[in-house]
Design an enzyme around this catalytic site. Structure first.
Site, PDB file in Angstrom:
ATOM      1  CB  SER A 140      -0.939  -0.049   1.216  1.00 50.32           C
ATOM      2  OG  SER A 140      -1.910   0.953   1.149  1.00 50.32           O
ATOM      3  CG  HIS A 163      -4.471  -1.520  -2.260  1.00 54.54           C
ATOM      4  ND1 HIS A 163      -5.115  -0.423  -1.740  1.00 54.54           N
ATOM      5  CD2 HIS A 163      -3.581  -1.907  -1.317  1.00 54.54           C
ATOM      6  CE1 HIS A 163      -4.648  -0.152  -0.539  1.00 54.54           C
ATOM      7  NE2 HIS A 163      -3.702  -1.039  -0.260  1.00 54.54           N
TER       8      HIS A 163
END
Length: 252
Positions: A140, A163
């Site tokens: 992330s 993501h």
């Protein structure tokens, strides 16, 4: 008698001087031991509190672990990296003439976007040589942190998850909310593409991938896959990271 007394007096005086010298040396030795113990305790405290240590060879070691904490405190059971600890340390590193380089160790699940980007921007702006090493994972917002250094490594089993931006709590279903998400995501993508070989288009493709994560969008990159995508420079371990950093310091 006078000569004998004089000799004895000199011997006594010499013994007294030796005794005082020995006492002084003992005190100095004890003082040095106390100073060394205090310095060691200070180092241990820095590791416990900040995950940071100044090494003997003028290299500063910084770890980014667990979840990157934002403006709200996370539960005590969660391992966190606090930006209010890291940012001052990075500022000190930049201004300290005794520090010649930074080695960044990463094993993080990600966390707060603003805090993660703040740390990443700080690392990227350091003029001294910097090297990062992704160990367990750098997911992330950990991706910008991994690419923020001058050179990056990832261990063969290390992973990176890319993501879209997520938000917990109440979300208002309106266009301004989407625009805000898009703006935040663009900031992340732009930073990563600027500090790596991956293009913004490719990063967005990896973010929106629907074929890997069963309950989410995104892509998991393992070891050499992160290198092939242009995010990380090289697959390697701690010895490779130190070797590269020493080379960069010598060249500077």
């Amino acid at each position: 008698m006078e000569k004998e007394y004089s000799v004895k007096n000199k011997i006594f005086h010499t013994q007294d001087l030796c005794l005082r010298t020995n006492l002084r040396c003992a005190k100095n030795s004890a003082g040095m031991e106390n100073i060394m113990a205090e310095n060691q305790e200070k180092k241990n405290e820095e590791i416990r509190e900040f995950g940071q240590i100044q090494m003997k060879n003028k290299i500063s070691l910084l770890t980014i672990i667990g979840e990157i904490e934002g403006h709200d405190c996370l539960p005590a059971t969660t391992k966190t990296t606090k930006y209010e600890h890291v940012l001052p340390k990075l500022a000190e590193l930049e201004d300290n003439p005794d520090t010649e380089g930074l080695l960044l160790l990463l094993n993080t699940v990600g966390g707060d976007v603003e805090s993660g980007l703040a740390i990443a921007e700080m690392i990227a702006s350091i003029r001294k040589p910097t090297v990062s090493l992704v160990l367990g994972g750098s997911h992330s917002i950990g991706v910008p942190l991994a690419v923020s250094t001058d050179y990056s490594f990832i261990v063969p089993s290390g992973t990176m998850v890319i993501h879209p931006v997520r938000m917990s709590g109440t979300v208002i279903g309106a266009k301004p909310t989407y625009d805000y998400f898009k703006q935040m995501q663009d900031r992340i993508v732009h930073f990563i593409s600027t500090h790596s070989k991956a293009s913004e288009k490719r990063l967005e493709e990896l973010m929106m991938n629907t074929g890997i994560l069963t309950k989410d969008l995104g892509t998991i990159l393992v070891g050499k896959e992160a290198v092939e995508e242009g995010l990380i420079n090289e697959v390697g371990g701690i010895s490779d990271a130190f070797s590269r950093l020493h080379q960069m310091i010598e060249k500077k």
